[in-house]
Design a protein around this motif. Sequence first.
Motif, PDB file in Angstrom:
ATOM      1  N   GLN B  83      -2.148 -47.484  43.725  1.00 54.08           N
ATOM      2  CA  GLN B  83      -2.975 -46.352  43.292  1.00 54.08           C
ATOM      3  C   GLN B  83      -2.365 -45.019  43.731  1.00 54.08           C
ATOM      4  O   GLN B  83      -2.338 -44.064  42.961  1.00 54.08           O
ATOM      5  CB  GLN B  83      -4.395 -46.484  43.880  1.00 54.08           C
ATOM      6  N   LEU B  84      -1.869 -44.982  44.976  1.00 45.29           N
ATOM      7  CA  LEU B  84      -1.275 -43.741  45.495  1.00 45.29           C
ATOM      8  C   LEU B  84      -0.058 -43.341  44.667  1.00 45.29           C
ATOM      9  O   LEU B  84       0.088 -42.168  44.279  1.00 45.29           O
ATOM     10  CB  LEU B  84      -0.885 -43.920  46.971  1.00 45.29           C
ATOM     11  N   ASP B  85       0.813 -44.318  44.381  1.00 44.88           N
ATOM     12  CA  ASP B  85       1.998 -44.046  43.564  1.00 44.88           C
ATOM     13  C   ASP B  85       1.595 -43.530  42.176  1.00 44.88           C
ATOM     14  O   ASP B  85       2.180 -42.570  41.662  1.00 44.88           O
ATOM     15  CB  ASP B  85       2.854 -45.314  43.406  1.00 44.88           C
ATOM     16  N   SER B  86       0.587 -44.182  41.584  1.00 44.83           N
ATOM     17  CA  SER B  86       0.138 -43.793  40.234  1.00 44.83           C
ATOM     18  C   SER B  86      -0.457 -42.392  40.242  1.00 44.83           C
ATOM     19  O   SER B  86      -0.167 -41.573  39.360  1.00 44.83           O
ATOM     20  CB  SER B  86      -0.919 -44.776  39.720  1.00 44.83           C
ATOM     21  N   LEU B  87      -1.287 -42.117  41.249  1.00 44.68           N
ATOM     22  CA  LEU B  87      -1.928 -40.801  41.328  1.00 44.68           C
ATOM     23  C   LEU B  87      -0.899 -39.703  41.585  1.00 44.68           C
ATOM     24  O   LEU B  87      -1.008 -38.601  41.028  1.00 44.68           O
ATOM     25  CB  LEU B  87      -2.996 -40.799  42.425  1.00 44.68           C
ATOM     26  N   ALA B  88       0.101 -40.009  42.414  1.00 46.73           N
ATOM     27  CA  ALA B  88       1.148 -39.016  42.701  1.00 46.73           C
ATOM     28  C   ALA B  88       1.915 -38.685  41.423  1.00 46.73           C
ATOM     29  O   ALA B  88       2.169 -37.515  41.124  1.00 46.73           O
ATOM     30  CB  ALA B  88       2.091 -39.552  43.767  1.00 46.73           C
ATOM     31  N   LEU B  89       2.258 -39.730  40.656  1.00 46.77           N
ATOM     32  CA  LEU B  89       2.987 -39.511  39.404  1.00 46.77           C
ATOM     33  C   LEU B  89       2.122 -38.734  38.406  1.00 46.77           C
ATOM     34  O   LEU B  89       2.594 -37.785  37.767  1.00 46.77           O
ATOM     35  CB  LEU B  89       3.414 -40.858  38.799  1.00 46.77           C
ATOM     36  N   ALA B  90       0.843 -39.144  38.315  1.00 46.82           N
ATOM     37  CA  ALA B  90      -0.073 -38.470  37.371  1.00 46.82           C
ATOM     38  C   ALA B  90      -0.234 -36.997  37.746  1.00 46.82           C
ATOM     39  O   ALA B  90      -0.264 -36.124  36.874  1.00 46.82           O
ATOM     40  CB  ALA B  90      -1.419 -39.178  37.362  1.00 46.82           C
ATOM     41  N   MET B  91      -0.330 -36.707  39.051  1.00 44.64           N
ATOM     42  CA  MET B  91      -0.484 -35.318  39.471  1.00 44.64           C
ATOM     43  C   MET B  91       0.779 -34.522  39.144  1.00 44.64           C
ATOM     44  O   MET B  91       0.705 -33.392  38.654  1.00 44.64           O
ATOM     45  CB  MET B  91      -0.774 -35.232  40.961  1.00 44.64           C
ATOM     46  N   GLY B  92       1.947 -35.124  39.399  1.00 46.99           N
ATOM     47  CA  GLY B  92       3.220 -34.456  39.081  1.00 46.99           C
ATOM     48  C   GLY B  92       3.334 -34.157  37.601  1.00 46.99           C
ATOM     49  O   GLY B  92       3.664 -33.032  37.207  1.00 46.99           O
ATOM     50  N   VAL B  93       3.040 -35.166  36.795  1.00 54.13           N
ATOM     51  CA  VAL B  93       3.101 -34.988  35.331  1.00 54.13           C
ATOM     52  C   VAL B  93       2.073 -33.931  34.897  1.00 54.13           C
ATOM     53  O   VAL B  93       2.359 -33.086  34.044  1.00 54.13           O
ATOM     54  CB  VAL B  93       2.841 -36.341  34.613  1.00 54.13           C
ATOM     55  N   VAL B 111      -0.825 -22.373  19.452  1.00 54.06           N
ATOM     56  CA  VAL B 111      -1.843 -21.375  19.109  1.00 54.06           C
ATOM     57  C   VAL B 111      -3.169 -21.711  19.769  1.00 54.06           C
ATOM     58  O   VAL B 111      -3.796 -20.876  20.437  1.00 54.06           O
ATOM     59  CB  VAL B 111      -2.018 -21.283  17.567  1.00 54.06           C
ATOM     60  N   GLN B 112      -3.625 -22.949  19.582  1.00 51.77           N
ATOM     61  CA  GLN B 112      -4.942 -23.322  20.099  1.00 51.77           C
ATOM     62  C   GLN B 112      -4.782 -24.199  21.343  1.00 51.77           C
ATOM     63  O   GLN B 112      -4.478 -25.395  21.248  1.00 51.77           O
ATOM     64  CB  GLN B 112      -5.731 -24.066  19.026  1.00 51.77           C
ATOM     65  N   ALA B 113      -4.974 -23.598  22.514  1.00 54.09           N
ATOM     66  CA  ALA B 113      -4.815 -24.347  23.760  1.00 54.09           C
ATOM     67  C   ALA B 113      -6.068 -25.162  24.050  1.00 54.09           C
ATOM     68  O   ALA B 113      -7.180 -24.708  23.822  1.00 54.09           O
ATOM     69  CB  ALA B 113      -4.565 -23.376  24.908  1.00 54.09           C
ATOM     70  N   ASP B 114      -5.863 -26.370  24.531  1.00 52.56           N
ATOM     71  CA  ASP B 114      -6.994 -27.215  24.901  1.00 52.56           C
ATOM     72  C   ASP B 114      -6.640 -27.984  26.167  1.00 52.56           C
ATOM     73  O   ASP B 114      -5.714 -28.802  26.172  1.00 52.56           O
ATOM     74  CB  ASP B 114      -7.302 -28.190  23.757  1.00 52.56           C
ATOM     75  N   VAL B 115      -7.398 -27.711  27.223  1.00 59.03           N
ATOM     76  CA  VAL B 115      -7.091 -28.305  28.525  1.00 59.03           C
ATOM     77  C   VAL B 115      -7.250 -29.830  28.512  1.00 59.03           C
ATOM     78  O   VAL B 115      -6.610 -30.539  29.287  1.00 59.03           O
ATOM     79  CB  VAL B 115      -7.962 -27.649  29.635  1.00 59.03           C
ATOM     80  N   SER B 116      -8.085 -30.330  27.593  1.00 59.47           N
ATOM     81  CA  SER B 116      -8.295 -31.786  27.570  1.00 59.47           C
ATOM     82  C   SER B 116      -7.030 -32.533  27.116  1.00 59.47           C
ATOM     83  O   SER B 116      -6.896 -33.723  27.385  1.00 59.47           O
ATOM     84  CB  SER B 116      -9.482 -32.161  26.687  1.00 59.47           C
ATOM     85  N   ASP B 117      -6.093 -31.825  26.425  1.00 54.41           N
ATOM     86  CA  ASP B 117      -4.818 -32.459  26.075  1.00 54.41           C
ATOM     87  C   ASP B 117      -4.053 -32.825  27.343  1.00 54.41           C
ATOM     88  O   ASP B 117      -3.499 -33.921  27.456  1.00 54.41           O
ATOM     89  CB  ASP B 117      -3.961 -31.512  25.224  1.00 54.41           C
ATOM     90  N   VAL B 118      -4.048 -31.894  28.305  1.00 53.20           N
ATOM     91  CA  VAL B 118      -3.374 -32.152  29.585  1.00 53.20           C
ATOM     92  C   VAL B 118      -4.093 -33.287  30.318  1.00 53.20           C
ATOM     93  O   VAL B 118      -3.459 -34.177  30.881  1.00 53.20           O
ATOM     94  CB  VAL B 118      -3.335 -30.862  30.449  1.00 53.20           C
ATOM     95  N   THR B 119      -5.422 -33.237  30.287  1.00 55.89           N
ATOM     96  CA  THR B 119      -6.216 -34.287  30.951  1.00 55.89           C
ATOM     97  C   THR B 119      -5.863 -35.655  30.378  1.00 55.89           C
ATOM     98  O   THR B 119      -5.697 -36.622  31.128  1.00 55.89           O
ATOM     99  CB  THR B 119      -7.727 -34.017  30.760  1.00 55.89           C
ATOM    100  N   LEU B 120      -5.752 -35.719  29.066  1.00 55.13           N
ATOM    101  CA  LEU B 120      -5.412 -36.991  28.418  1.00 55.13           C
ATOM    102  C   LEU B 120      -4.046 -37.498  28.869  1.00 55.13           C
ATOM    103  O   LEU B 120      -3.881 -38.684  29.161  1.00 55.13           O
ATOM    104  CB  LEU B 120      -5.411 -36.810  26.890  1.00 55.13           C
ATOM    105  N   ILE B 121      -3.073 -36.572  28.947  1.00 56.31           N
ATOM    106  CA  ILE B 121      -1.722 -36.967  29.383  1.00 56.31           C
ATOM    107  C   ILE B 121      -1.759 -37.484  30.819  1.00 56.31           C
ATOM    108  O   ILE B 121      -1.131 -38.493  31.151  1.00 56.31           O
ATOM    109  CB  ILE B 121      -0.745 -35.768  29.236  1.00 56.31           C
ATOM    110  N   VAL B 122      -2.541 -36.801  31.667  1.00 53.56           N
ATOM    111  CA  VAL B 122      -2.663 -37.231  33.066  1.00 53.56           C
ATOM    112  C   VAL B 122      -3.279 -38.630  33.135  1.00 53.56           C
ATOM    113  O   VAL B 122      -2.797 -39.501  33.858  1.00 53.56           O
ATOM    114  CB  VAL B 122      -3.511 -36.219  33.877  1.00 53.56           C
ATOM    115  N   ILE B 123      -4.345 -38.848  32.354  1.00 48.66           N
ATOM    116  CA  ILE B 123      -5.018 -40.160  32.369  1.00 48.66           C
ATOM    117  C   ILE B 123      -4.074 -41.250  31.864  1.00 48.66           C
ATOM    118  O   ILE B 123      -3.975 -42.324  32.473  1.00 48.66           O
ATOM    119  CB  ILE B 123      -6.309 -40.113  31.502  1.00 48.66           C
ATOM    120  N   LEU B 124      -3.359 -40.960  30.778  1.00 43.50           N
ATOM    121  CA  LEU B 124      -2.434 -41.964  30.230  1.00 43.50           C
ATOM    122  C   LEU B 124      -1.311 -42.276  31.220  1.00 43.50           C
ATOM    123  O   LEU B 124      -0.908 -43.433  31.382  1.00 43.50           O
ATOM    124  CB  LEU B 124      -1.859 -41.480  28.893  1.00 43.50           C
TER     125      LEU B 124
END
Lengths: 67, 138
Positions: B83-93, B111-124
């Motif tokens: 979990q720590l390794d995964s969270l560290a990588l997710a935070m870095g990404v 043009v249209q920024a949406d913070v949930s796009d970043v959230t999705l990338i972090v979750i994935l």
Amino acid sequence: MKNRLKVLRAERDWTQADLAAALDVSRQTVNAIEKEKFDPSLPLAFRVVRLFNSRIEDIFEDESGGG
Amino acid sequence: MNPRWNKVAGSRAAREVRFVLSVGRSRGWGTMVLVDKAGLYGWFSTPEMSMLAVVVNAAIGVGLIRIFVRYLKDLDELQRKIQLDSLALAMGVGLVTSFSYSLLVTTGHVVQADVSDVTLIVILTYMGATILGQVRYR
């Protein structure tokens, strides 16, 4: 870190699941330690030692050879 | 009764709890992203509904944090390392993506920024790293 966990477990005819339950960890953790993919923490190493009524140097071997 | 079998039963129960918590967690994240997207695409017809969505979203978020802390405490040391390794990588990404995304918005490439796009990338990233960790220490 090299260890004799698999040998000691086999001597007692325990499965990885039995050993995991006795050590209160997952079977995956026992497997990873046996395959030397993961080094246990000191508290877990002492639990192993107590379970097998042995000494830490009889079960775990420091590959770096320091001492 | 052999105490070893008590521990086996306890371990199995703990696994079931972990499973339920992980399902709850993933549904919670999904709900949060859905509420965010709903706001972006104007699915909320009134300001009251929007505020309600914000409150519900925040409440789900707080609940998720509590569940996740309980989940981490329930893990053994190898699972916690995964979990720590995964969270560290997710935070870095997440950091790299958000800075890059911010730069793209500033320079006008997005043009249209949406913070949930970043959230999705972090979750994935977190999900992928967790799966890789599980496979690595299988």
